[in-house]
Design a protein around this motif. Structure first.
Motif, mmCIF file in Angstrom:
data_model
loop_
_atom_site.group_PDB
_atom_site.id
_atom_site.type_symbol
_atom_site.label_atom_id
_atom_site.label_comp_id
_atom_site.label_asym_id
_atom_site.label_seq_id
_atom_site.Cartn_x
_atom_site.Cartn_y
_atom_site.Cartn_z
ATOM 1 N N PHE A 177 -31.142 -16.042 57.678
ATOM 2 C CA PHE A 177 -31.728 -15.796 56.169
ATOM 3 C C PHE A 177 -30.382 -15.313 55.532
ATOM 4 C CE2 PHE A 177 -35.508 -16.467 59.012
ATOM 5 C CZ PHE A 177 -36.307 -17.212 58.357
ATOM 6 N N VAL B 232 -34.919 -9.563 50.950
ATOM 7 C CA VAL B 232 -34.814 -11.174 51.841
ATOM 8 C C VAL B 232 -35.288 -10.691 53.055
ATOM 9 C CG1 VAL B 232 -32.579 -12.050 52.950
ATOM 10 C CG2 VAL B 232 -32.575 -11.099 50.586
ATOM 11 N N ALA C 159 -38.077 -13.241 54.637
ATOM 12 C CA ALA C 159 -37.758 -13.922 55.680
ATOM 13 C C ALA C 159 -39.157 -13.835 56.675
ATOM 14 C CB ALA C 159 -36.549 -13.223 56.416
ATOM 15 N N GLU D 274 -36.950 -13.792 47.672
ATOM 16 C CA GLU D 274 -36.358 -15.098 47.767
ATOM 17 C C GLU D 274 -35.248 -15.181 48.535
ATOM 18 O OE1 GLU D 274 -32.967 -17.418 44.823
ATOM 19 O OE2 GLU D 274 -35.036 -16.817 43.870
ATOM 20 N N VAL D 275 -35.135 -16.132 49.332
ATOM 21 C CA VAL D 275 -33.800 -16.463 50.357
ATOM 22 C C VAL D 275 -33.039 -17.318 49.839
ATOM 23 C CG1 VAL D 275 -33.273 -16.813 52.390
ATOM 24 C CG2 VAL D 275 -35.239 -15.733 52.371
ATOM 25 N N ASP D 276 -31.656 -17.041 49.537
ATOM 26 C CA ASP D 276 -30.714 -18.139 48.967
ATOM 27 C C ASP D 276 -30.623 -19.474 49.860
ATOM 28 O OD1 ASP D 276 -30.335 -16.702 46.733
ATOM 29 O OD2 ASP D 276 -28.783 -15.452 47.635
ATOM 30 N N GLU E 84 -28.244 -14.173 52.228
ATOM 31 C CA GLU E 84 -27.931 -13.727 50.883
ATOM 32 C C GLU E 84 -26.608 -14.269 50.300
ATOM 33 O OE1 GLU E 84 -29.438 -11.851 47.040
ATOM 34 O OE2 GLU E 84 -30.314 -12.891 48.665
ATOM 35 N N ILE F 34 -30.448 -11.600 59.327
ATOM 36 C CA ILE F 34 -30.093 -11.757 58.091
ATOM 37 C C ILE F 34 -28.783 -11.656 57.835
ATOM 38 C CG2 ILE F 34 -30.513 -10.616 55.695
ATOM 39 C CD1 ILE F 34 -33.030 -11.533 56.859
ATOM 40 N N ILE G 289 -31.459 -20.884 54.065
ATOM 41 C CA ILE G 289 -31.723 -20.497 55.349
ATOM 42 C C ILE G 289 -31.059 -21.640 56.004
ATOM 43 C CG2 ILE G 289 -33.963 -20.798 57.235
ATOM 44 C CD1 ILE G 289 -35.545 -20.240 54.458
#
Length: 116
Positions: A52, A76, A80, A39-41, A54, A96, A43
């Motif tokens: 991307f 992550v 991504a 999961e990506v918090d 966190e 990231i 973008i």
């Protein structure tokens, strides 16, 4: 802390991180995007950079830093990669990032935290 309270706190931290990024000129493209590999918090895009992100909310900066380990960053990064086709245009730089949210402090944005 219950799972529900942690979830609520995480959502608040992500909202605060998103506003912090907006004030720095970023456009939020998506929030809480799930893939089969992670999961990506957040973008976000600013110019030709797609980040991307966190988000980690903890009581202290040290706690936030400890919560961001290689295992989480790898998840992550895999997410991504899975999402890049949807959000990244030719010529974009991809990275990231992390945002640490600590009570009574401005969120701290760390750029390019993953070098895998």
């Amino acid at each position: 802390m219950s799972r529900r309270a942690a979830e609520r706190g995480g959502r608040r931290a992500e909202t605060l991180a998103a506003w912090c990024l907006r004030l720095k000129g970023w456009r939020i493209l998506a929030r809480r995007v799930r893939t089969p590999v992670g999961e990506v918090d957040l973008i976000a895009r600013r110019g030709r950079i797609v980040a991307f992100i966190e988000v980690k909310a903890r009581a202290t900066n040290a706690g936030a830093e400890l919560a961001l380990d290689d295992w989480r960053l790898k998840r992550v990064a895999r997410a991504a990669e899975a999402l890049a086709a949807r959000y990244v245009k030719p010529g974009d730089d991809v990275r990231i990032d992390a945002v640490f949210v600590v009570p009574r402090r401005w969120p701290r944005h760390l750029e390019n935290v993953w070098h895998g």
